[in-house]
Design an enzyme around this catalytic site. Sequence first.
Site, PDB file in Angstrom:
ATOM      1  N   CYS A 109       0.905  -1.242   0.016  1.00 26.97           N
ATOM      2  CA  CYS A 109       0.237  -0.054  -0.167  1.00 26.97           C
ATOM      3  C   CYS A 109       0.768   1.403  -0.173  1.00 26.97           C
ATOM      4  O   CYS A 109       0.315   2.305  -0.332  1.00 26.97           O
ATOM      5  CB  CYS A 109      -0.986   0.120   1.123  1.00 26.97           C
ATOM      6  N   HIS A 233      -2.564   7.167   3.459  1.00 28.15           N
ATOM      7  CA  HIS A 233      -2.977   5.735   2.706  1.00 28.15           C
ATOM      8  C   HIS A 233      -4.561   5.386   3.453  1.00 28.15           C
ATOM      9  O   HIS A 233      -4.966   5.507   4.468  1.00 28.15           O
ATOM     10  CB  HIS A 233      -2.368   4.546   3.144  1.00 28.15           C
ATOM     11  N   ASN A 263     -10.096  -0.125   0.921  1.00 19.20           N
ATOM     12  CA  ASN A 263      -8.551   0.019   0.568  1.00 19.20           C
ATOM     13  C   ASN A 263      -7.993  -0.486  -0.700  1.00 19.20           C
ATOM     14  O   ASN A 263      -8.369  -1.699  -0.899  1.00 19.20           O
ATOM     15  CB  ASN A 263      -8.213  -0.895   1.871  1.00 19.20           C
TER      16      ASN A 263
HETATM   17  N1  ACO Z   1     -18.493  -7.562  11.124  1.00 17.77           N
HETATM   18  C1  ACO Z   1     -18.928  -7.803  12.342  1.00 17.77           C
HETATM   19  N2  ACO Z   1     -18.195  -8.019  13.514  1.00 17.77           N
HETATM   20  C2  ACO Z   1     -16.827  -8.328  13.293  1.00 17.77           C
HETATM   21  C3  ACO Z   1     -16.255  -8.238  11.938  1.00 17.77           C
HETATM   22  C4  ACO Z   1     -17.113  -7.859  10.993  1.00 17.77           C
HETATM   23  N3  ACO Z   1     -16.591  -7.644   9.672  1.00 17.77           N
HETATM   24  N4  ACO Z   1     -14.956  -8.359  12.359  1.00 17.77           N
HETATM   25  C5  ACO Z   1     -14.704  -8.723  13.394  1.00 17.77           C
HETATM   26  N5  ACO Z   1     -15.797  -8.591  14.169  1.00 17.77           N
HETATM   27  C6  ACO Z   1     -16.066  -8.869  15.634  1.00 17.77           C
HETATM   28  C7  ACO Z   1     -15.123  -9.600  16.219  1.00 17.77           C
HETATM   29  O1  ACO Z   1     -15.301 -11.062  16.222  1.00 17.77           O
HETATM   30  C8  ACO Z   1     -14.999  -9.037  17.519  1.00 17.77           C
HETATM   31  O2  ACO Z   1     -16.241  -9.732  18.289  1.00 17.77           O
HETATM   32  P1  ACO Z   1     -15.809 -10.268  19.993  1.00 17.77           P
HETATM   33  O3  ACO Z   1     -15.476  -8.916  20.636  1.00 17.77           O
HETATM   34  O4  ACO Z   1     -17.141 -10.771  20.100  1.00 17.77           O
HETATM   35  O5  ACO Z   1     -14.674 -11.028  19.834  1.00 17.77           O
HETATM   36  C9  ACO Z   1     -15.101  -7.776  17.377  1.00 17.77           C
HETATM   37  O6  ACO Z   1     -15.927  -7.630  16.364  1.00 17.77           O
HETATM   38  C10 ACO Z   1     -13.817  -6.996  17.550  1.00 17.77           C
HETATM   39  O7  ACO Z   1     -13.078  -7.195  16.489  1.00 17.77           O
HETATM   40  P2  ACO Z   1     -11.451  -6.740  16.254  1.00 17.77           P
HETATM   41  O8  ACO Z   1     -10.910  -7.844  15.186  1.00 17.77           O
HETATM   42  O9  ACO Z   1     -11.032  -6.443  17.578  1.00 17.77           O
HETATM   43  O10 ACO Z   1     -11.913  -5.452  15.480  1.00 17.77           O
HETATM   44  P3  ACO Z   1     -11.089  -4.225  15.226  1.00 17.77           P
HETATM   45  O11 ACO Z   1     -11.491  -3.053  16.039  1.00 17.77           O
HETATM   46  O12 ACO Z   1      -9.695  -4.467  15.390  1.00 17.77           O
HETATM   47  O13 ACO Z   1     -11.241  -3.767  13.708  1.00 17.77           O
HETATM   48  C11 ACO Z   1     -10.118  -3.862  11.683  1.00 17.77           C
HETATM   49  C12 ACO Z   1     -10.730  -4.794  12.954  1.00 17.77           C
HETATM   50  C13 ACO Z   1     -11.380  -3.089  10.889  1.00 17.77           C
HETATM   51  C14 ACO Z   1      -9.551  -5.230  10.671  1.00 17.77           C
HETATM   52  C15 ACO Z   1      -9.009  -3.316  12.298  1.00 17.77           C
HETATM   53  O14 ACO Z   1      -8.032  -4.083  13.188  1.00 17.77           O
HETATM   54  C16 ACO Z   1      -8.107  -2.787  11.148  1.00 17.77           C
HETATM   55  O15 ACO Z   1      -8.424  -1.916  10.385  1.00 17.77           O
HETATM   56  N6  ACO Z   1      -6.800  -2.936  11.048  1.00 17.77           N
HETATM   57  C17 ACO Z   1      -5.895  -2.659  10.084  1.00 17.77           C
HETATM   58  C18 ACO Z   1      -6.014  -3.250   8.731  1.00 17.77           C
HETATM   59  C19 ACO Z   1      -5.436  -2.627   7.678  1.00 17.77           C
HETATM   60  O16 ACO Z   1      -5.365  -1.288   7.684  1.00 17.77           O
HETATM   61  N7  ACO Z   1      -5.042  -3.179   6.610  1.00 17.77           N
HETATM   62  C20 ACO Z   1      -4.187  -2.891   5.774  1.00 17.77           C
HETATM   63  C21 ACO Z   1      -2.818  -2.877   5.589  1.00 17.77           C
HETATM   64  S1  ACO Z   1      -2.299  -1.920   3.923  1.00 17.77           S
HETATM   65  C22 ACO Z   1      -1.966  -3.274   3.107  1.00 17.77           C
HETATM   66  O17 ACO Z   1      -0.632  -3.452   2.844  1.00 17.77           O
HETATM   67  C23 ACO Z   1      -2.951  -4.120   2.262  1.00 17.77           C
END
Ligand code: ACO
Length: 309
Positions: A109, A233, A263
């Site tokens: 990215c 980004h 993204n």
């Molecule tokens: N829909 C509903 N609920 C969900 C979903 C979903 N899509 N995904 C996870 N949950 C639930 C989980 O099971 C968890 O439930 P629990 O509390 O009962 O266990 C709860 O929601 C919280 O899940 P987390 O994984 O802790 O959620 P978080 O707030 O960390 O958000 C996310 C997840 C959006 C992926 C976040 O961590 C993020 O954006 N990380 C960075 C990702 C990123 O930027 N990646 C790109 C990098 S660039 C590249 O090179 C491709």
Amino acid sequence: MGGGRIIGWGTALPEKVLTNDDLSVMMDTNDEWITERTGIKRRHIGGSTASLSVESARRAISMAGVDPASIDGLVLSTTTPDRTVPATSAAVQHALGLRCGAFDVNAACSGFVYAYVVAHGLLAIGAKRLLVIGTDTLSRVTDWGDRGTAILFADGSGACIVDGVPDAGQLLGWDLDADGSLEHLLYAEVGGYIHMDGKEVFRRAVRIMVDSGRKSLAKAGLGVDDVTLCVPHQANVRIIDAACRQLGIPMDRTATVLHETGNTSSASIPLAWFDAAERGRLNNGDIVLLVGFGAGMTAASAVVEWRQP
Ligand code: ACO
């Protein structure tokens, strides 16, 4: 040694739109969760890396009003090439009718900023006119059964024509970084899907964007108060919010399109940057801070003085 100046740009998004509601039919998720945790409302899916690149590049060439034969180098940033061999830039070069060197850059990215900086290196050693493209089709490497990643990734492309100029040009400062020891946080095997430790990527992303942004500004001899527009980004609005807050740049001086695009990796910074330009958010002399992060864990930033083409 001279610098570079953007004389035209173009963007492309596939026609097919996938909303959060569409995703909630495909997997256990919902619009409220995705909006609150990521800021994303919809994304565009489809096309190949070459086809989207050709579309955005044709727009950039048309805006610049230049003869494709006058382009003497193509740098395509992508982490989702259409083939392992040859580089996707070869197909793009042929489709555009270019007669010049063409190669891919893969820094995930952070790739577009890498490609933009590399283009300035070529200009400094004699290239006259370069086509820089950032394109990704992450939907092809997304596991549509994994709600942790499927809600984030999408497809798109952004391109610009950069002309060599005898003076210092627009690029005032830059920083490129990588930390391969963190590969395991975000990866896809050849032919496989993306695996991601979302929480850890989130944590690291904020830190490395802030570090990289500060380094570029220091190299340019500028401070955050000089920044008219930050173009981060487009991964997650909470990452953007946290990074900009730590940098000291308010959200109203930040470009975001991720609510519409998701993204799109290499395309994300050019999509947000040129959207801001088209909305009239940039004037001559404005200072733009591009700042990206990605798998590998790469980071890249650039301080650009805006000049309206
Ligand atoms: N829909 C509903 N609920 C969900 C979903 C979903 N899509 N995904 C996870 N949950 C639930 C989980 O099971 C968890 O439930 P629990 O509390 O009962 O266990 C709860 O929601 C919280 O899940 P987390 O994984 O802790 O959620 P978080 O707030 O960390 O958000 C996310 C997840 C959006 C992926 C976040 O961590 C993020 O954006 N990380 C960075 C990702 C990123 O930027 N990646 C790109 C990098 S660039 C590249 O090179 C491709």
